[in-house]
Design a protein around this motif. Structure first.
Motif, PDB file in Angstrom:
ATOM      1  N   PRO A 107       0.822  -1.214   0.000  1.00  0.00           N
ATOM      2  CA  PRO A 107       0.000   0.000   0.000  1.00  0.00           C
ATOM      3  C   PRO A 107       0.859   1.269   0.000  1.00  0.00           C
ATOM      4  O   PRO A 107       1.952   1.297   0.549  1.00  0.00           O
ATOM      5  N   LYS A 108       0.324   2.305  -0.644  1.00  0.00           N
ATOM      6  CA  LYS A 108       0.977   3.617  -0.711  1.00  0.00           C
ATOM      7  C   LYS A 108       0.051   4.647  -0.058  1.00  0.00           C
ATOM      8  O   LYS A 108      -1.091   4.808  -0.496  1.00  0.00           O
ATOM      9  N   GLU A 109       0.550   5.337   0.957  1.00  0.00           N
ATOM     10  CA  GLU A 109      -0.262   6.360   1.644  1.00  0.00           C
ATOM     11  C   GLU A 109       0.253   7.745   1.241  1.00  0.00           C
ATOM     12  O   GLU A 109       1.415   8.072   1.466  1.00  0.00           O
ATOM     13  N   ILE A 110      -0.650   8.543   0.638  1.00  0.00           N
ATOM     14  CA  ILE A 110      -0.261   9.855   0.117  1.00  0.00           C
ATOM     15  C   ILE A 110      -1.247  10.914   0.607  1.00  0.00           C
ATOM     16  O   ILE A 110      -2.465  10.695   0.590  1.00  0.00           O
TER      17      ILE A 110
ATOM     18  N   SER B 138      -8.158  18.784   2.285  1.00  0.00           N
ATOM     19  CA  SER B 138      -7.070  17.948   2.787  1.00  0.00           C
ATOM     20  C   SER B 138      -7.544  16.499   2.825  1.00  0.00           C
ATOM     21  O   SER B 138      -8.524  16.185   3.513  1.00  0.00           O
ATOM     22  N   GLU B 139      -6.875  15.660   2.069  1.00  0.00           N
ATOM     23  CA  GLU B 139      -7.264  14.256   2.008  1.00  0.00           C
ATOM     24  C   GLU B 139      -6.029  13.362   2.055  1.00  0.00           C
ATOM     25  O   GLU B 139      -4.957  13.737   1.578  1.00  0.00           O
ATOM     26  N   ILE B 140      -6.197  12.200   2.642  1.00  0.00           N
ATOM     27  CA  ILE B 140      -5.149  11.180   2.654  1.00  0.00           C
ATOM     28  C   ILE B 140      -5.722   9.932   1.999  1.00  0.00           C
ATOM     29  O   ILE B 140      -6.797   9.449   2.389  1.00  0.00           O
ATOM     30  N   ILE B 141      -5.027   9.417   0.994  1.00  0.00           N
ATOM     31  CA  ILE B 141      -5.493   8.203   0.322  1.00  0.00           C
ATOM     32  C   ILE B 141      -4.516   7.064   0.576  1.00  0.00           C
ATOM     33  O   ILE B 141      -3.328   7.293   0.793  1.00  0.00           O
ATOM     34  N   THR B 142      -5.050   5.864   0.583  1.00  0.00           N
ATOM     35  CA  THR B 142      -4.209   4.662   0.609  1.00  0.00           C
ATOM     36  C   THR B 142      -4.462   3.919  -0.681  1.00  0.00           C
ATOM     37  O   THR B 142      -5.583   3.458  -0.943  1.00  0.00           O
ATOM     38  N   ASN B 143      -3.445   3.819  -1.503  1.00  0.00           N
ATOM     39  CA  ASN B 143      -3.578   3.178  -2.796  1.00  0.00           C
ATOM     40  C   ASN B 143      -3.002   1.766  -2.741  1.00  0.00           C
ATOM     41  O   ASN B 143      -1.854   1.562  -2.372  1.00  0.00           O
TER      42      ASN B 143
ATOM     43  N   ILE C 170      -0.740   7.285 -10.086  1.00  0.00           N
ATOM     44  CA  ILE C 170      -1.818   7.264  -9.094  1.00  0.00           C
ATOM     45  C   ILE C 170      -2.585   8.572  -9.251  1.00  0.00           C
ATOM     46  O   ILE C 170      -1.992   9.657  -9.244  1.00  0.00           O
ATOM     47  N   THR C 171      -3.902   8.484  -9.407  1.00  0.00           N
ATOM     48  CA  THR C 171      -4.722   9.673  -9.648  1.00  0.00           C
ATOM     49  C   THR C 171      -5.644   9.940  -8.457  1.00  0.00           C
ATOM     50  O   THR C 171      -6.249   9.015  -7.906  1.00  0.00           O
TER      51      THR C 171
ATOM     52  N   LYS D 271      -0.069  20.847  -2.202  1.00  0.00           N
ATOM     53  CA  LYS D 271       1.009  20.135  -1.539  1.00  0.00           C
ATOM     54  C   LYS D 271       0.690  18.643  -1.555  1.00  0.00           C
ATOM     55  O   LYS D 271      -0.373  18.226  -1.082  1.00  0.00           O
ATOM     56  N   VAL D 272       1.600  17.866  -2.111  1.00  0.00           N
ATOM     57  CA  VAL D 272       1.438  16.409  -2.161  1.00  0.00           C
ATOM     58  C   VAL D 272       2.581  15.794  -1.354  1.00  0.00           C
ATOM     59  O   VAL D 272       3.756  16.063  -1.625  1.00  0.00           O
ATOM     60  N   THR D 273       2.236  14.981  -0.371  1.00  0.00           N
ATOM     61  CA  THR D 273       3.240  14.407   0.527  1.00  0.00           C
ATOM     62  C   THR D 273       3.063  12.899   0.615  1.00  0.00           C
ATOM     63  O   THR D 273       1.967  12.416   0.941  1.00  0.00           O
ATOM     64  N   VAL D 274       4.109  12.158   0.311  1.00  0.00           N
ATOM     65  CA  VAL D 274       4.070  10.703   0.499  1.00  0.00           C
ATOM     66  C   VAL D 274       4.271  10.421   1.983  1.00  0.00           C
ATOM     67  O   VAL D 274       5.284  10.783   2.571  1.00  0.00           O
ATOM     68  N   LEU D 275       3.284   9.794   2.607  1.00  0.00           N
ATOM     69  CA  LEU D 275       3.299   9.579   4.052  1.00  0.00           C
ATOM     70  C   LEU D 275       3.888   8.235   4.454  1.00  0.00           C
ATOM     71  O   LEU D 275       4.544   8.130   5.491  1.00  0.00           O
ATOM     72  N   SER D 276       3.650   7.220   3.643  1.00  0.00           N
ATOM     73  CA  SER D 276       4.252   5.914   3.963  1.00  0.00           C
ATOM     74  C   SER D 276       4.264   5.018   2.730  1.00  0.00           C
ATOM     75  O   SER D 276       3.380   5.092   1.876  1.00  0.00           O
ATOM     76  N   LEU D 277       5.293   4.183   2.681  1.00  0.00           N
ATOM     77  CA  LEU D 277       5.446   3.206   1.610  1.00  0.00           C
ATOM     78  C   LEU D 277       6.052   1.932   2.184  1.00  0.00           C
ATOM     79  O   LEU D 277       6.737   1.976   3.210  1.00  0.00           O
ATOM     80  N   MET D 278       5.814   0.826   1.504  1.00  0.00           N
ATOM     81  CA  MET D 278       6.522  -0.406   1.811  1.00  0.00           C
ATOM     82  C   MET D 278       7.722  -0.478   0.881  1.00  0.00           C
ATOM     83  O   MET D 278       7.577  -0.555  -0.339  1.00  0.00           O
TER      84      MET D 278
END
Length: 293
Positions: free
Chosen positions: A169-172, A187-192, A205-206, A242-249
């Motif tokens: 999963p990618k959290e952005i 302000s939104e956070i998505i998990t792709n 990722i859109t 502002k786009v921020t990558v919050l977490s990645l594996m």
């Protein structure tokens, strides 16, 4: 030489004759204090009160830090034991030693906190570098039906620019601000994706941000003659994205961005350093204190 010895003898004699504080109990202390104060001028009486308050706060600190050692003793009892048998000058010396030691400890504590905050900045910077694997490849303003009304919507494409496949999963986080005021409009956070999803280099990722709340404050978005608007200059619409990558594996390990930001941490460092500078400017004497009721 005889005169020097005589002078030293006289000083010792006068010192031994100075009134002493009796810390046996409250009443004994009160009576001894009255005797001591008869020998003092107004400034010395003020310093005496300051010194006694310093000793009392030190007694409180001792009891809080070593409750077993001072079990059954009140703050007053501890402070009376500390000053028992002291002259005025000895009490002043004790209080100022306490002040100097207190300032020294506080400086050490603040310095340790600053070191910890600097470590946080390093960790934040390291995480940002590891997570810096996406770029905004295109932006589009379009209008979509939202509860029977055509509403502007910001479509954001984020392209994965890493070299190897990204698994998991990618959290952005996406944040849209009104540039002139820095008001957060969206302000939104998505998990792709999930644990099995794979993102290859160049994949997109859109995310879509609905801007229904901007009708009155940002008419440019609503009154464009044609939609969609491809790769608009957001400055023209008083917007900032502002786009921020919050977490990645990454390599099977989850890398997360610390919640604190560098501006916040730097402000905390500045505040603590200013306090250290203030403490260093103090002499550690009773003159540093202001007597209040």
């Amino acid at each position: 030489m005889k005169n020097v010895l005589l002078l030293l003898t006289l000083i010792l004699f006068l010192s031994s004759c100075s009134e002493k504080f009796n810390g046996k109990d409250e009443q004994s202390f009160k009576l001894s204090r009255e005797k001591v104060e008869k020998e003092l001028d107004e400034k010395e009486k003020t310093n005496l009160e300051k010194a006694l308050r310093v000793v009392l706060t030190e007694a409180m600190r001792l009891k809080w830090q070593e409750p077993e050692k001072y079990e059954g003793k009140s703050f007053n009892k501890i402070s009376l034991e500390m000053i028992n048998g002291l002259s005025y000058s000895s009490l002043i010396d004790l209080a100022e030693d306490i002040l100097k030691e207190r300032n020294k400890k506080k400086i050490t504590e603040l310095s340790t906190e600053i070191d910890s905050l600097k470590t946080q900045i390093k960790e934040l910077s390291a995480a940002e570098k590891k997570l810096n694997l996406f770029k905004v490849s295109s932006i589009k303003i379009k209008k979509e039906d939202f509860f029977d009304e055509l509403v502007p919507q910001l479509e954001i494409d984020c392209q994965y620019i890493g070299k190897t496949n990204l698994i998991g999963p990618k959290e952005i986080g996406f944040k849209l601000l009104k540039k002139s005021t820095q008001e957060v409009l969206k302000s939104e956070i998505i998990t792709n994706g999930d644990n099995e999803s794979i993102l290859e280099s160049g994949d997109i990722i859109t995310e879509n941000l609905i801007l229904s709340q901007t009708k009155e404050t940002n008419p440019q978005l609503w009154n464009a003659s044609e939609y969609p608007i491809e790769n608009p200059n957001l400055n023209n619409y008083d917007l900032e994205l502002k786009v921020t990558v919050l977490s990645l594996m990454i390599n099977g390990k989850k890398i997360s961005l610390p919640k604190a930001n560098s501006n916040q941490i730097n402000l905390e460092i500045k505040t603590r350093q200013e306090k250290i500078n203030e403490l260093k400017s103090l002499k550690g004497t009773l003159d540093d204190l202001e007597l209040t009721n």
